[in-house]
Design an enzyme around this catalytic site. Structure first.
Site, PDB file in Angstrom:
ATOM      1  N   ILE A 158       0.843  -1.204   0.000  1.00 19.07           N
ATOM      2  CA  ILE A 158       0.000   0.000   0.000  1.00 19.07           C
ATOM      3  C   ILE A 158       0.876   1.250   0.000  1.00 19.07           C
ATOM      4  O   ILE A 158       0.624   2.197  -0.758  1.00 19.07           O
ATOM      5  CB  ILE A 158      -0.977  -0.025   1.202  1.00 19.07           C
ATOM      6  N   THR A 238      -3.965   5.198   7.426  1.00 25.10           N
ATOM      7  CA  THR A 238      -4.979   4.227   6.973  1.00 25.10           C
ATOM      8  C   THR A 238      -4.516   2.812   7.315  1.00 25.10           C
ATOM      9  O   THR A 238      -4.977   1.851   6.715  1.00 25.10           O
ATOM     10  CB  THR A 238      -5.231   4.316   5.446  1.00 25.10           C
ATOM     11  N   ARG A 240      -3.496   0.931  10.968  1.00 24.36           N
ATOM     12  CA  ARG A 240      -4.285   0.485  12.114  1.00 24.36           C
ATOM     13  C   ARG A 240      -4.210   1.584  13.168  1.00 24.36           C
ATOM     14  O   ARG A 240      -3.143   2.194  13.368  1.00 24.36           O
ATOM     15  CB  ARG A 240      -3.743  -0.815  12.710  1.00 24.36           C
ATOM     16  N   GLU A 269     -11.473   1.505  18.076  1.00 25.66           N
ATOM     17  CA  GLU A 269     -12.669   1.472  17.214  1.00 25.66           C
ATOM     18  C   GLU A 269     -13.787   0.686  17.866  1.00 25.66           C
ATOM     19  O   GLU A 269     -13.503  -0.363  18.447  1.00 25.66           O
ATOM     20  CB  GLU A 269     -12.315   0.828  15.864  1.00 25.66           C
ATOM     21  N   HIS A 287     -13.131   3.553   8.861  1.00 24.78           N
ATOM     22  CA  HIS A 287     -12.415   2.350   8.419  1.00 24.78           C
ATOM     23  C   HIS A 287     -12.970   1.819   7.089  1.00 24.78           C
ATOM     24  O   HIS A 287     -13.370   0.654   6.982  1.00 24.78           O
ATOM     25  CB  HIS A 287     -12.473   1.263   9.512  1.00 24.78           C
ATOM     26  N   ILE A 288     -12.964   2.706   6.101  1.00 24.27           N
ATOM     27  CA  ILE A 288     -13.557   2.342   4.796  1.00 24.27           C
ATOM     28  C   ILE A 288     -12.530   2.304   3.666  1.00 24.27           C
ATOM     29  O   ILE A 288     -12.902   2.261   2.494  1.00 24.27           O
ATOM     30  CB  ILE A 288     -14.693   3.314   4.394  1.00 24.27           C
TER      31      ILE A 288
HETATM   32  P1  NAD Z   1       2.813  -4.956   3.586  1.00 24.96           P
HETATM   33  O1  NAD Z   1       3.161  -6.113   4.434  1.00 24.96           O
HETATM   34  O2  NAD Z   1       2.966  -5.068   2.102  1.00 24.96           O
HETATM   35  O3  NAD Z   1       3.642  -3.649   4.050  1.00 24.96           O
HETATM   36  C1  NAD Z   1       3.934  -3.352   5.382  1.00 24.96           C
HETATM   37  C2  NAD Z   1       5.346  -2.745   5.438  1.00 24.96           C
HETATM   38  O4  NAD Z   1       5.592  -2.313   6.780  1.00 24.96           O
HETATM   39  C3  NAD Z   1       6.450  -3.768   5.090  1.00 24.96           C
HETATM   40  O5  NAD Z   1       7.299  -3.223   4.100  1.00 24.96           O
HETATM   41  C4  NAD Z   1       7.181  -3.987   6.411  1.00 24.96           C
HETATM   42  O6  NAD Z   1       8.566  -4.238   6.257  1.00 24.96           O
HETATM   43  C5  NAD Z   1       6.952  -2.639   7.090  1.00 24.96           C
HETATM   44  N1  NAD Z   1       7.136  -2.730   8.548  1.00 24.96           N
HETATM   45  C6  NAD Z   1       6.844  -3.745   9.397  1.00 24.96           C
HETATM   46  N2  NAD Z   1       7.200  -3.424  10.642  1.00 24.96           N
HETATM   47  C7  NAD Z   1       7.740  -2.181  10.591  1.00 24.96           C
HETATM   48  C8  NAD Z   1       8.288  -1.315  11.571  1.00 24.96           C
HETATM   49  N3  NAD Z   1       8.365  -1.657  12.851  1.00 24.96           N
HETATM   50  N4  NAD Z   1       8.745  -0.113  11.165  1.00 24.96           N
HETATM   51  C9  NAD Z   1       8.693   0.242   9.851  1.00 24.96           C
HETATM   52  N5  NAD Z   1       8.178  -0.539   8.883  1.00 24.96           N
HETATM   53  C10 NAD Z   1       7.702  -1.733   9.245  1.00 24.96           C
HETATM   54  O7  NAD Z   1       1.311  -4.606   3.965  1.00 24.96           O
HETATM   55  P2  NAD Z   1       0.240  -3.772   3.107  1.00 24.96           P
HETATM   56  O8  NAD Z   1      -0.550  -4.683   2.253  1.00 24.96           O
HETATM   57  O9  NAD Z   1       0.905  -2.591   2.495  1.00 24.96           O
HETATM   58  O10 NAD Z   1      -0.716  -3.293   4.306  1.00 24.96           O
HETATM   59  C11 NAD Z   1      -0.224  -2.467   5.327  1.00 24.96           C
HETATM   60  C12 NAD Z   1      -1.211  -2.369   6.462  1.00 24.96           C
HETATM   61  O11 NAD Z   1      -2.320  -1.576   6.067  1.00 24.96           O
HETATM   62  C13 NAD Z   1      -1.838  -3.701   6.912  1.00 24.96           C
HETATM   63  O12 NAD Z   1      -1.022  -4.401   7.821  1.00 24.96           O
HETATM   64  C14 NAD Z   1      -3.145  -3.277   7.533  1.00 24.96           C
HETATM   65  O13 NAD Z   1      -3.007  -3.139   8.927  1.00 24.96           O
HETATM   66  C15 NAD Z   1      -3.414  -1.910   6.904  1.00 24.96           C
HETATM   67  N6  NAD Z   1      -4.638  -1.912   6.082  1.00 24.96           N
HETATM   68  C16 NAD Z   1      -5.666  -1.103   6.425  1.00 24.96           C
HETATM   69  C17 NAD Z   1      -6.812  -1.087   5.652  1.00 24.96           C
HETATM   70  C18 NAD Z   1      -7.965  -0.186   5.961  1.00 24.96           C
HETATM   71  O14 NAD Z   1      -9.083  -0.566   5.677  1.00 24.96           O
HETATM   72  N7  NAD Z   1      -7.750   0.991   6.485  1.00 24.96           N
HETATM   73  C19 NAD Z   1      -6.931  -1.942   4.554  1.00 24.96           C
HETATM   74  C20 NAD Z   1      -5.848  -2.749   4.232  1.00 24.96           C
HETATM   75  C21 NAD Z   1      -4.706  -2.723   5.005  1.00 24.96           C
END
Ligand code: NAD
Length: 322
Positions: A158, A238, A240, A269, A287-288
Site C-alpha cells: 500500500i 490508513t 491500524r 474502534e 475504516h472504509i
Molecule cells: P505490507 O506487508 O505489504 O507492508 C507493510 C510494510 O511495513 C512492510 O514493508 C514492512 O517491512 C513494514 N514494517 C513492518 N514493521 C515495521 C516497523 N516496525 N517499522 C517500519 N516498517 C515496518 O502490507 P500492506 O498490504 O501494504 O498493508 C499495510 C497495512 O495496512 C496492513 O497491515 C493493515 O493493517 C493496513 N490496512 C488497512 C486497511 C484499511 O481498511 N484501512 C486496509 C488494508 C490494510
C-alpha cells in the site's frame, strides 16, 4: 467440509465454497459477534474452517471452541486480530488477503491527504452552513502537492502504491522509512530511504502511515514524534489505529503542533478519542479504505481460495507466518 463466516461478506465466498459441495454457515445478524458470542456459535458444529474479520479477536479460547477448525481465513490483509503464534503452535493455518485491496486503500489514502490538505470537508461544511459570501482571497488556504515531500512509513504494497500515485500524479518527492529497504521505491519513485524515522518526520510535508500493527509499531507516532514534524505538515493513517497515539494527536492538532490529519482507523474502534471529532483540521472516515466493490469482491475471492486450497490439502497462497 463445514465453514463458518463470522459476518456477511460478498456472496462470492459462500458461492465458491458451496459449488464445491462445502457446507457454509454465515452469521446472518448484521452485527459484529463478541468473542463470547463467536465461541458459542463455533461450539455448535465441528467446523473445518472459519472466515473471520478484523473485528473478531481470534485467540486460544476461540481455537479451543472449535478444535476441528484448522484454518482461520481473515477477510483482511492485516491480521493483528489473530494470535498467529498460538495458531501455529496448534498447527492451525491463518491466511489473509494481500494485494486485493492495495489500490483501494492507496486511493483512499490519497483522498484523505487531499481532503485535509485542501480543506475539502471543512469548506464543504462552511458552504452548507450558509457562510460563503463570495470568493475569498484568503479563505481556506491549503497545501499544494507539487514538489512537496511525502514520507511513507511502511514501504510495502500500500505504501508503494501511495508513493506511486503521489510521485507520478502530483510530482511529489517520496521518502520512506521501513525496517528494510525496498529497491522498488528507489528505482521507480526515485525515493530516498531513511533509516531514522525521526529524520524523515522532520522533513516531510505529508506523513502517510502503512505499517502493520505489531508490538514494535504500537504508538510509532507518539507525542514526541508529532513534535518532530513540521508545523505545516499533515499526518494520514490508513493502517491500524493503535499505530498513532490518538490522544497525543488530538493535543497536537489543538495546539498547532502539526497542520492537520486524516484518519481512517482509530485506536479504540469504534470509539474516538475525546474531542477528536470536534476538530476542524482532521478528516475522519469509518475504516472504509478498502470499501470499493472491486476490492471487497477480490478479498472475498481470495478468502474462499485460501480455504479451498487448504481443504484440498494444498498450502494456501496467503498463509501468514508469525
Ligand atoms: P505490507 O506487508 O505489504 O507492508 C507493510 C510494510 O511495513 C512492510 O514493508 C514492512 O517491512 C513494514 N514494517 C513492518 N514493521 C515495521 C516497523 N516496525 N517499522 C517500519 N516498517 C515496518 O502490507 P500492506 O498490504 O501494504 O498493508 C499495510 C497495512 O495496512 C496492513 O497491515 C493493515 O493493517 C493496513 N490496512 C488497512 C486497511 C484499511 O481498511 N484501512 C486496509 C488494508 C490494510
Amino acid at each position: 467440509m463445514k465453514v463458518y463466516i463470522t459476518q456477511q461478506i460478498p456472496e462470492i465466498t459462500e458461492k465458491m465454497l458451496r459449488e464445491l459441495g462445502h457446507e457454509v454457515d454465515v452469521n446472518q445478524q448484521n452485527k459484529i459477534l463478541s468473542k463470547q458470542e463467536l465461541i458459542t456459535v463455533l461450539k455448535a458444529k465441528p467446523y473445518d474452517g472459519v472466515v473471520c474479520l478484523l473485528t473478531n479477536t481470534i485467540d486460544g479460547e476461540v481455537f479451543d471452541a472449535v478444535p476441528t477448525a484448522k484454518i482461520f481465513a481473515n477477510y483482511a490483509v492485516g491480521y493483528n486480530n489473530i494470535d498467529v503464534v498460538e495458531a501455529n503452535k496448534r498447527g492451525i493455518i491463518v491466511t489473509n488477503t494481500p494485494g486485493a485491496l492495495t489500490d483501494a486503500v492507496a486511493e483512499h489514502t490519497v483522498a484523505l491527504i487531499m481532503s485535509v490538505a485542501r480543506r475539502v470537508v471543512e469548506s464543504d461544511k462552511y458552504l452548507r452552513e450558509g457562510k460563503f459570501k463570495g470568493w475569498e482571497p484568503l479563505g481556506f488556504l491549503g497545501l499544494d502537492m507539487k514538489g512537496k515531500t511525502v514520507g511513507i512509513l511502511g514501504a510495502g504494497r500500500i505504501g508503494f502504491r501511495v508513493g506511486q500515485i503521489l510521485h507520478k500524479g502530483f510530482d511529489m518527492n517520496v521518502i520512506y522509512y521501513d525496517v528494510k529497504r525496498n529497491e522498488m521505491f528507489e528505482k521507480d519513485l526515485d525515493a530516498k530511504y531513511f533509516e531514522s524515522l525521526e529524520e524523515l518526520l522532520k522533513v516531510s510535508d505529508i506523513v502517510s502511515v502503512h505499517v502493520p500493527l505489531l508490538d514494535s509499531t504500537k504508538h510509532l507516532i507518539n507525542k514526541e514524534r508529532l513534535q518532530m514534524m513540521k508545523k505545516t505538515a499533515y499526518l494520514v493513517n490508513t493502517s491500524r489505529g493503535p499505530v498513532v497515539d490518538e490522544t497525543a494527536l488530538v493535543e497536537a492538532l489543538k495546539n498547532g503542533v502539526i497542520a492537520g490529519a486524516g484518519l481512517d482507523v482509530f485506536e479504540n474502534e469504534p470509539a474516538l478519542a475525546p474531542d477528536l471529532a470536534d476538530l476542524s483540521n482532521i478528516v475522519i472516515t469509518p475504516h472504509i479504505a478498502s470499501a470499493t466493490v472491486h476490492a471487497r469482491n477480490e478479498m472475498a475471492t481470495l478468502v474462499a481460495q485460501n480455504i479451498i486450497d487448504f481443504l484440498e490439502g494444498k498450502v494456501p497462497a496467503n498463509k501468514v507466518i508469525a
